[in-house]
Design a protein around this motif. Sequence first.
Motif, PDB file in Angstrom:
ATOM      1  N   TRP A 184       0.839  -1.202   0.000  1.00 53.77           N
ATOM      2  CA  TRP A 184       0.000   0.000   0.000  1.00 53.77           C
ATOM      3  C   TRP A 184       0.877   1.256   0.000  1.00 53.77           C
ATOM      4  O   TRP A 184       0.580   2.216  -0.721  1.00 53.77           O
ATOM      5  N   SER A 201       1.779   6.404  -7.079  1.00 51.47           N
ATOM      6  CA  SER A 201       0.586   6.763  -7.852  1.00 51.47           C
ATOM      7  C   SER A 201      -0.020   8.106  -7.473  1.00 51.47           C
ATOM      8  O   SER A 201      -0.682   8.742  -8.290  1.00 51.47           O
ATOM      9  N   TYR A 209       2.252   1.776  -3.409  1.00 57.44           N
ATOM     10  CA  TYR A 209       1.201   2.295  -4.292  1.00 57.44           C
ATOM     11  C   TYR A 209       0.999   3.783  -4.062  1.00 57.44           C
ATOM     12  O   TYR A 209       0.889   4.568  -5.016  1.00 57.44           O
TER      13      TYR A 209
END
Length: 421
Positions: free
Chosen positions: A236, A243, A239
């Motif tokens: 996580w 992103s 990510y």
Amino acid sequence: HRDLHSFPTRRSSDLFSRGHIFLKAENGVTGGYVDTALLDYMKYFDTIGSDYDMKVSRLGLRNAEHITWSGQTEFLGLPNTAAYFPLPYFPQALALLIGERTRLSISDSYHLARLLSLITALTLLWYSFSLYPPPPMSIALFVTPITLFQFCSASLDAITFATTALAAALFRRSCAPEFPYPNRLHVVLCLCLFSLATTRGNLIFVTLFPIATYFVRRSRAYLLSSALLIAGSIAWTGYALTSIQGLSTREISTVSIAEYYLAHPISLAKVFSATLLNPVVAQKYWHTFVGVPGYFLDAPLNPAVYTIFGYLLTAVGIISLQRDRSRLTTVGSLGMILSALISFLLVFLIELIVFTEHPATTIVGVVGRYFYPSAIFMAFGAFDRRLPRRTWQFALAIVLGMIALSLLSMPPKLLSRYWIV
């Protein structure tokens, strides 16, 4: 008084209630589509948070309370909260979903969000204290002005603080052979640890707790669960870092800054020492730890309040400080103390490499309430002393005094800052 500080939480909760977990980016900023009526509602209070002379009027309040859900959405950038895994937003998201489905006004939906957040936080806190005897210091941390302020709001902090207490209680229980520790409790612990690690980056090392439990309970399931926790949390975090767009406006990347300080550890030490040894900065940390409510920390309490809280917390600490060296060196105590120290230092490191302009002379952006998870872990580690009954009663009397001081000092300041008749 409306909790202006929880505006990002309201927006993120609205997105979560619509099933948005992985947000998208538009025009270089990560965010999502939020009901336009919720944005209109918040506009009534946005200027109050940024202008000290602005107050909440009865007319403005009545107009805001008549706003209902529009059914139309508008994109809103939320790069800061997009980095958080949305699990702690569930009570607020559920409230907004109920409000929208039952056609409640935005105001009523928001008050429902505050109520469900409060009920959830208190339930987590009660559950933690039922699983492991709470140290007096841990109770004292939950009655400071800023903690009470967060518990009465829809802010993420209330859920996070209560989850930290539950994780600490479960971990201490898992490392105490005299307590039963069924698998269901370990599942709850893992959920708490994942939630903390993915919403508070400085708590990433709590994913190692099940490994410490293994050395007491000797079950390989704890090693496996820790491996899954570490993998999930890193996934996580990776990510989020790769992103999310618009998190920082600096020209140099976070990775480049991290590489710089890895190559120049002396520069890192100088920035840390210039920050931590600055008496003005230390006073700011203490004031915001006890409580400086307000959208821009613009409703400070009377100076005497911070002094009195210093004496009261010191008294509770002296009473409950663990003096038995053998107990301090147990797996449970050492795990709590080390996690507290590491998470404390990581607060500064994250702010340095993610948000502070480079090159830096001091670390900016840190406020005292960021230290509460570390303080809760420290309370369960270094202040977990078994007290005689009369000593316990004396400690609780101090806690009751802290509650009274919080309730007498904070509401008048908030009313004078935000409310006009």
